[in-house]
Design an enzyme around this catalytic site. Sequence first.
Site, PDB file in Angstrom:
ATOM      1  N   HIS A  45      -1.179   4.309  -5.703  1.00 42.39           N
ATOM      2  CA  HIS A  45      -2.406   5.030  -5.331  1.00 42.39           C
ATOM      3  C   HIS A  45      -2.706   4.881  -3.838  1.00 42.39           C
ATOM      4  O   HIS A  45      -2.835   5.859  -3.114  1.00 42.39           O
ATOM      5  CB  HIS A  45      -3.570   4.480  -6.169  1.00 42.39           C
ATOM      6  CG  HIS A  45      -4.895   5.086  -5.840  1.00 42.39           C
ATOM      7  ND1 HIS A  45      -5.524   5.983  -6.683  1.00 42.39           N
ATOM      8  CD2 HIS A  45      -5.715   4.956  -4.763  1.00 42.39           C
ATOM      9  CE1 HIS A  45      -6.665   6.365  -6.130  1.00 42.39           C
ATOM     10  NE2 HIS A  45      -6.812   5.751  -4.972  1.00 42.39           N
ATOM     11  N   GLU A  46      -2.804   3.643  -3.400  1.00 37.01           N
ATOM     12  CA  GLU A  46      -3.161   3.411  -1.994  1.00 37.01           C
ATOM     13  C   GLU A  46      -2.079   3.939  -1.060  1.00 37.01           C
ATOM     14  O   GLU A  46      -2.357   4.414   0.034  1.00 37.01           O
ATOM     15  CB  GLU A  46      -3.415   1.921  -1.737  1.00 37.01           C
ATOM     16  CG  GLU A  46      -4.617   1.348  -2.488  1.00 37.01           C
ATOM     17  CD  GLU A  46      -5.899   2.158  -2.331  1.00 37.01           C
ATOM     18  OE1 GLU A  46      -6.074   2.807  -1.279  1.00 37.01           O
ATOM     19  OE2 GLU A  46      -6.713   2.158  -3.281  1.00 37.01           O
ATOM     20  N   HIS A 106      -2.631   7.558  -0.365  1.00 42.14           N
ATOM     21  CA  HIS A 106      -3.561   7.742   0.766  1.00 42.14           C
ATOM     22  C   HIS A 106      -2.814   7.522   2.084  1.00 42.14           C
ATOM     23  O   HIS A 106      -3.000   8.257   3.047  1.00 42.14           O
ATOM     24  CB  HIS A 106      -4.698   6.719   0.712  1.00 42.14           C
ATOM     25  CG  HIS A 106      -5.735   6.995  -0.334  1.00 42.14           C
ATOM     26  ND1 HIS A 106      -6.374   8.200  -0.457  1.00 42.14           N
ATOM     27  CD2 HIS A 106      -6.277   6.197  -1.294  1.00 42.14           C
ATOM     28  CE1 HIS A 106      -7.257   8.143  -1.460  1.00 42.14           C
ATOM     29  NE2 HIS A 106      -7.211   6.930  -1.979  1.00 42.14           N
ATOM     30  N   HIS A 118      -0.826  10.462   3.102  1.00 44.02           N
ATOM     31  CA  HIS A 118      -1.729  11.504   3.615  1.00 44.02           C
ATOM     32  C   HIS A 118      -2.024  11.230   5.094  1.00 44.02           C
ATOM     33  O   HIS A 118      -2.026  12.130   5.920  1.00 44.02           O
ATOM     34  CB  HIS A 118      -3.018  11.466   2.783  1.00 44.02           C
ATOM     35  CG  HIS A 118      -3.795  12.742   2.767  1.00 44.02           C
ATOM     36  ND1 HIS A 118      -5.010  12.849   2.135  1.00 44.02           N
ATOM     37  CD2 HIS A 118      -3.565  13.966   3.303  1.00 44.02           C
ATOM     38  CE1 HIS A 118      -5.474  14.082   2.273  1.00 44.02           C
ATOM     39  NE2 HIS A 118      -4.617  14.783   2.982  1.00 44.02           N
TER      40      HIS A 118
HETATM   41 ZN   LIG Z   1      -8.345   6.090  -3.565  1.00 39.61          ZN
END
Ligand SMILES: [Zn+2]
Length: 703
Positions: free
Chosen positions: A494-495, A498, A501
């Site tokens: 998940h992290e 990010h 991105h």
């Molecule tokens: Zn998040």
Amino acid sequence: MKKLIIFFYIIVISFSNIWAMDNPFLNKYDTEFEIPPFSKINNNHFMPAFLMGIDEHNKEIASIINNLDKPSFENVIIALEKSGTLLDRTGAVFFNLSGSTSDEEIQNIEKEISPILSEHYDSISLNPEIFQKIKYLWDNADDLSLSSEERKILEEKYKNFIRNGALLEGPEKERYSSINQEISKLSVKFSQNLLAETNNFEIILTKDDLDGLPDDIVILAKEEADKKYKETKDKDYKNKYIFTPHRSSMYPFLTYSKRRDLREKLYKGYINRGDNNNEFDNKEITAKISSLRVERANLLNFETHAHYVLDNTMAKTPEAVYELLDQLWQPALLRANKELEDLQSLVNKEGGNFKIASWDWWYYSEKLREEKYDLNDEELKEFFTLNNTIDGIFKTANKLFGLSFEERFDIELYHEDARVWEVKDRDGSHLGIYIGDYYTRASKRGGAWMSSFKDQSNFDGRERPIVVNVCNFPPPSNDKPSLLNLEHVTTLFHEFGHALHGLVTNTEYSSLSGTSVSRDFVEFPSQVLEHWAVEPELLKLYAKHYKTGEPIGDELIFKMQNASKFNQGFANVEYLAASYLDMDWHSLRTNEIQNTVEFENNSLKKIGLIDEIVSRYRTTYFQHIYSSSYSAGYYSYIWAAVLDSDAFARFKNTGEIFNKDLADKYRKFILEKGGTEDPMELYRSFAGSNPEISALLSDRGLE
Ligand SMILES: [Zn+2]
């Protein structure tokens, strides 16, 4: 008298020269990749750099205002983009460290600087002269021959001014500013209280209290007690075991401890944080923040804080958010009630003469999972060392986008546990820097997050980003590497989503780069990556046993997949309850101070939350909404989940989870674009059509 003043003046000047000479923030870092020179930075540098940064920023703003030329994109927008670099540079380091390696000095600086910064930024975002120039540009935008990104940045700045009270005057304007300062102070107090409440609670156990706990958990608890004994010389810690409300300590205890009384004690310690009627109580603080937020929204002509917040998101209105929550709530609750029945029958079967309570859920669901799916968390963990899992995220980025990662050992960071990689693009060119700070420690905030030390932009030369992932994973023990459970594994993916991105982004201006997108869109790139984490094809490449190096077998993968929908009723109910609680606090139409506990109880009763499940966050420790920027935004994760389930289903439907065509589109329209276009438009460009909710319901077994 005059002489004395002159004398003082000279001293101040010479002191500031001394600061200037060795304060690392004052110049662009002379380091490889412009990584902050951490060993040269100490706590004494922050305050002077902040103050000089504010001063410098004020001068830059003044020169934009005093420019007598007709306003142009160049002399207003680009000038604003270029302003405040010293302040940004200082803030990037300071606020990263205050999250990950806080100490008393840093806490005090934060207390002092937060209201000053809030006042400073307000003085710009409320500046009528800047606003007039931007308004002039916005009114004449059609004649300026702007690119679509330039038009978007102008629109964002214009709307931000309005959202930040640019149209306010006189007493309303003053009140607006003082509300912001007050909220900022209260938020800092909220987090500091929460950290204290989390660190102050512990249960100290003897050997006889450890029934059911796996060895590695016992070892960590022993090490914790030994450390405390060493620090305090307090005999109560000698040859003991400590468990705390830090999630990495509490969840394993709740999952495995056979001692119902101790599970209750620890869980209550956790859920009562900030609600103990002591000096660290957060009840009044949270009620006050919510109340100030309504007042501020009303000043800006919004009905509620939620209306104000949602105005510039993908959801756009509170009604749209409640509509999505309502679509999910009943199926989730229905499923949670079925799960509860299963847990209760297990208790009854074992002859336990009690009703399941909230602190029993983890223990009995783990038992049930082992019984039903024969899947043991401890057995599974042995395939997910931190290093293997890091290999997994890097392989995903490589197979999808051609990125490669080279760990660097010659770059100094802010803590011995932090690691750094140079990220290279498909063609070998430099793409950015990725820092990972993975282990839990007392000076770190709870949870996991991505942040940056430097943002990407192209308008003033090619500037590539430095991003960081901070997590709270268990550190290695004396005889085992750091082993992650499935929740940790998905957290890392998940992290890292990010981080991608932030790393792959390729926009002109940093204020629209990377994760600078609307909040209910920002979780899409992170959550979509979680789908790859558990795909058999990828698991075989990275999930290897820490002793033998054997890749995870088909049988275990099969069990994992079967188990993936297990306990989803609980997980969704726990999450949705917190989302409702957040929306309810911020849909208040009056700034009358509420009784926090009563308000919370009513909110959860209204949706019919069962006693056996506690909202994932209670008000007094709901960091997302009181000390981070997720107020009226906790729903965003599930909003984005509609997108990520839909997106991943499209990869699956091609029969290739690394489908090149889709991966290229994903990179081009989602990762590279940042906030330069409307998120729904971007999604459609990537996917070819609108997202649908069906993939999400199916993923979570809620059909
Ligand atoms: Zn998040």
